[in-house]
Design a protein around this motif. Sequence first.
Motif, PDB file in Angstrom:
ATOM      1  N   GLY A 120      40.718  54.932  53.271  1.00  0.00           N
ATOM      2  CA  GLY A 120      40.141  54.153  54.165  1.00  0.00           C
ATOM      3  C   GLY A 120      39.343  52.851  53.522  1.00  0.00           C
ATOM      4  N   GLN A 121      39.655  52.471  52.359  1.00  0.00           N
ATOM      5  CA  GLN A 121      38.921  51.264  51.657  1.00  0.00           C
ATOM      6  C   GLN A 121      40.240  50.867  50.801  1.00  0.00           C
ATOM      7  OE1 GLN A 121      35.678  52.481  49.393  1.00  0.00           O
ATOM      8  NE2 GLN A 121      34.303  52.925  51.346  1.00  0.00           N
ATOM      9  N   PRO A 122      40.277  49.340  50.878  1.00  0.00           N
ATOM     10  CA  PRO A 122      41.056  48.674  49.769  1.00  0.00           C
ATOM     11  C   PRO A 122      40.386  48.614  48.859  1.00  0.00           C
ATOM     12  CG  PRO A 122      39.869  47.247  51.297  1.00  0.00           C
ATOM     13  CD  PRO A 122      39.300  48.315  51.816  1.00  0.00           C
ATOM     14  N   LEU A 123      41.579  48.393  47.748  1.00  0.00           N
ATOM     15  CA  LEU A 123      41.196  48.287  46.391  1.00  0.00           C
ATOM     16  C   LEU A 123      41.144  46.923  45.931  1.00  0.00           C
ATOM     17  CD1 LEU A 123      43.555  50.848  44.479  1.00  0.00           C
ATOM     18  CD2 LEU A 123      41.057  51.053  44.781  1.00  0.00           C
ATOM     19  N   PRO A 124      40.202  46.647  45.051  1.00  0.00           N
ATOM     20  CA  PRO A 124      39.932  45.331  44.415  1.00  0.00           C
ATOM     21  C   PRO A 124      41.200  44.494  44.229  1.00  0.00           C
ATOM     22  CG  PRO A 124      38.909  46.569  42.948  1.00  0.00           C
ATOM     23  CD  PRO A 124      39.390  47.607  44.181  1.00  0.00           C
ATOM     24  N   SER A 125      41.458  43.141  44.524  1.00  0.00           N
ATOM     25  CA  SER A 125      42.553  42.603  43.966  1.00  0.00           C
ATOM     26  C   SER A 125      42.909  42.278  42.496  1.00  0.00           C
ATOM     27  CB  SER A 125      42.574  41.297  44.586  1.00  0.00           C
ATOM     28  OG  SER A 125      41.626  40.368  44.109  1.00  0.00           O
ATOM     29  N   GLU A 126      41.772  42.724  41.713  1.00  0.00           N
ATOM     30  CA  GLU A 126      41.982  42.607  40.261  1.00  0.00           C
ATOM     31  C   GLU A 126      42.758  44.040  39.698  1.00  0.00           C
ATOM     32  OE1 GLU A 126      38.989  42.481  41.940  1.00  0.00           O
ATOM     33  OE2 GLU A 126      38.422  40.427  41.305  1.00  0.00           O
ATOM     34  N   LYS A 127      42.771  45.070  40.693  1.00  0.00           N
ATOM     35  CA  LYS A 127      43.519  46.093  40.325  1.00  0.00           C
ATOM     36  C   LYS A 127      45.188  45.704  40.226  1.00  0.00           C
ATOM     37  CE  LYS A 127      43.283  50.249  38.704  1.00  0.00           C
ATOM     38  NZ  LYS A 127      42.739  50.662  37.408  1.00  0.00           N
ATOM     39  N   LEU A 128      45.495  45.051  41.434  1.00  0.00           N
ATOM     40  CA  LEU A 128      46.773  44.931  41.819  1.00  0.00           C
ATOM     41  C   LEU A 128      47.014  43.730  40.631  1.00  0.00           C
ATOM     42  CD1 LEU A 128      49.342  45.191  43.303  1.00  0.00           C
ATOM     43  CD2 LEU A 128      48.476  43.231  44.603  1.00  0.00           C
ATOM     44  N   GLN A 129      46.416  42.890  40.228  1.00  0.00           N
ATOM     45  CA  GLN A 129      46.594  41.891  39.218  1.00  0.00           C
ATOM     46  C   GLN A 129      46.920  42.654  38.044  1.00  0.00           C
ATOM     47  OE1 GLN A 129      43.774  38.724  38.746  1.00  0.00           O
ATOM     48  NE2 GLN A 129      44.769  37.881  37.020  1.00  0.00           N
ATOM     49  N   GLU A 130      45.999  43.585  37.669  1.00  0.00           N
ATOM     50  CA  GLU A 130      46.239  44.286  36.221  1.00  0.00           C
ATOM     51  C   GLU A 130      47.664  45.180  36.448  1.00  0.00           C
ATOM     52  OE1 GLU A 130      44.276  48.338  34.503  1.00  0.00           O
ATOM     53  OE2 GLU A 130      42.808  46.899  35.702  1.00  0.00           O
ATOM     54  N   VAL A 131      47.936  45.602  37.360  1.00  0.00           N
ATOM     55  CA  VAL A 131      49.249  46.336  37.290  1.00  0.00           C
ATOM     56  C   VAL A 131      50.194  45.398  37.238  1.00  0.00           C
ATOM     57  CG1 VAL A 131      50.771  47.682  38.875  1.00  0.00           C
ATOM     58  CG2 VAL A 131      48.448  48.413  38.631  1.00  0.00           C
ATOM     59  N   MET A 132      50.247  44.422  37.936  1.00  0.00           N
ATOM     60  CA  MET A 132      51.473  43.217  38.124  1.00  0.00           C
ATOM     61  C   MET A 132      51.456  42.635  36.658  1.00  0.00           C
ATOM     62  SD  MET A 132      52.837  43.563  40.933  1.00  0.00           S
ATOM     63  CE  MET A 132      53.995  42.014  40.696  1.00  0.00           C
TER      64      MET A 132
END
Length: 205
Positions: free
Chosen positions: A88-100
């Motif tokens: 029910g909560q989005p993850l911080p954009s920093e997490k996606l950037q780290e994975v990318m």
Amino acid sequence: GPSNSEGAGKVSLLKKVPALRDGDFTLAECTAILLYLSRKYNTPDHWYPSDIQKRAQVDEYLSWHHANIRANAPKTMWIKVLIPLFTGQPLPSEKLQEVMEGLSTSLKQFEERFLQDKAFIIGSEISLADLVAIVELMQPVGVGCDIFEDRPRLMEWRRRVEDAVGKELFFQAHEMILNIKELSNIQIDPQLKEHLAPVLMKMLK
């Protein structure tokens, strides 16, 4: 049914997918399943070559794949769709950037070490290595992370894989992944949410 059910445990001791039941025989892990099916059904030689060195090249890629492409590409789907759906909560954009960033490093290695200037991973014909790779790399595409953009060599390889498999079958196989965002609109059983939310969060640690 649910992968954590008693019935699923009879197919896979780890209660994870994919799992195969072939009569009384059961098998887990996608690579093992692919190799079993290629041997049982005597598939064309290019999928898992009889030539010992070409086969070793397929094995080499499959061994590398798990700790590199697979370690990063599917996480885009968890971050952008599945974890928000279950928590029910989005993850911080920093997490996606780290994975990318991790995925970008893996893709660079994929192009330079495995693809090079070849049509496919082990040469002029498609193999199981290409299938395993493309299925993983379509997951970021499904959530809006076009990893093929600005990577012409990777894009040309993808087109060759599509042509070798057949475009209709290719998109049929990836239909669910390419429409994964539609899951955001479905209602999830509260008990399932409670069970899966902490599991999904652990996957990204």
